[in-house]
Motif scaffolding. Structure first.
Motif, PDB file in Angstrom:
ATOM      1  N   ILE A  59      -7.443   7.335  -4.736  1.00  8.19           N
ATOM      2  CA  ILE A  59      -7.126   6.521  -3.566  1.00  8.19           C
ATOM      3  C   ILE A  59      -6.305   5.317  -4.019  1.00  8.19           C
ATOM      4  CG2 ILE A  59      -8.069   5.138  -1.690  1.00  8.19           C
ATOM      5  CD1 ILE A  59     -10.516   6.966  -1.772  1.00  8.19           C
ATOM      6  N   ASN A  64      -1.463   5.639   0.917  1.00 12.79           N
ATOM      7  CA  ASN A  64      -1.783   7.007   0.547  1.00 12.79           C
ATOM      8  C   ASN A  64      -0.930   7.941   1.389  1.00 12.79           C
ATOM      9  OD1 ASN A  64      -4.120   6.631  -1.357  1.00 12.79           O
ATOM     10  ND2 ASN A  64      -4.885   5.535   0.422  1.00 12.79           N
ATOM     11  N   TRP A  76      -2.912  15.366  -1.039  1.00 12.56           N
ATOM     12  CA  TRP A  76      -3.295  13.950  -0.983  1.00 12.56           C
ATOM     13  C   TRP A  76      -2.663  13.282  -2.193  1.00 12.56           C
ATOM     14  CZ3 TRP A  76      -5.879  10.515   2.070  1.00 12.56           C
ATOM     15  CH2 TRP A  76      -6.309   9.332   1.489  1.00 12.56           C
ATOM     16  N   ASN A  77      -1.681  12.409  -1.980  1.00 13.34           N
ATOM     17  CA  ASN A  77      -0.945  11.733  -3.053  1.00 13.34           C
ATOM     18  C   ASN A  77      -0.427  12.727  -4.084  1.00 13.34           C
ATOM     19  OD1 ASN A  77      -1.312   9.233  -1.884  1.00 13.34           O
ATOM     20  ND2 ASN A  77      -3.147   8.784  -3.040  1.00 13.34           N
ATOM     21  N   SER A  93     -11.085   5.289   1.722  1.00  9.94           N
ATOM     22  CA  SER A  93      -9.932   4.384   1.834  1.00  9.94           C
ATOM     23  C   SER A  93     -10.133   3.348   2.929  1.00  9.94           C
ATOM     24  CB  SER A  93      -8.649   5.177   2.080  1.00  9.94           C
ATOM     25  OG  SER A  93      -8.650   5.750   3.364  1.00  9.94           O
TER      26      SER A  93
END
Length: 141
Positions: A59, A64, A76-77, A93
């Motif tokens: 995170i 993000n 995710w990222n 987050s």
């Protein structure tokens, strides 16, 4: 010295004309700025190296990015996650202060059903700062 035209007694004028002096000073200032050498020196530093080789936290405290690919994958990222992991990351987050932004970027060929499911997950996680990125990819559709 110069006398004024309205001076009837013929006394000398006591004021100095500052305009030529200011002009000369501006020219000297410009010449000084032009002739100053550019400072190009660098300071050599030995920065510490991370010896633990631990991966960065999943995170990001600033922003993000969630990408939904055409193949039905959620990233995710940059790393693949499933819907349960996405929900956990979103909830974590939202506990960080200040709350990081969430950038949602569905690919143009991504299934609408999966995008809808991701939007529902973000709503259930009470995401406050969210934005859609990459909308220019839809201009030709």
């Amino acid at each position: 010295m110069q006398t004024t035209s309205d001076n009837t007694s013929g006394e000398p004028m006591m004021d100095i004309n500052m305009t030529p002096l200011i002009d000369v000073m501006l020219v000297l200032l410009i010449m000084f700025i032009i002739t100053i050498p550019i400072q190009t020196h660098a300071v050599k530093l030995d920065l510490p190296v991370d010896q633990t080789n631990t991966p960065p936290p999943p995170i990001d405290p600033v922003k993000n990015k969630v990408v939904i690919t055409a193949g039905g994958e959620i990233l995710w990222n940059g790393g693949p996650v499933n819907q349960q992991q996405l929900r956990q990351y979103l909830e974590l987050s939202q506990q960080i202060q200040p709350i990081p932004e969430l950038h949602l970027q569905p690919e143009p060929d991504a299934r609408y059903e999966l995008v809808d499911e991701v939007l529902a997950i973000t709503k259930r996680a009470h995401v406050e700062k969210m934005g859609f990125v990459g909308n220019e990819a839809y201009m030709n559709f």
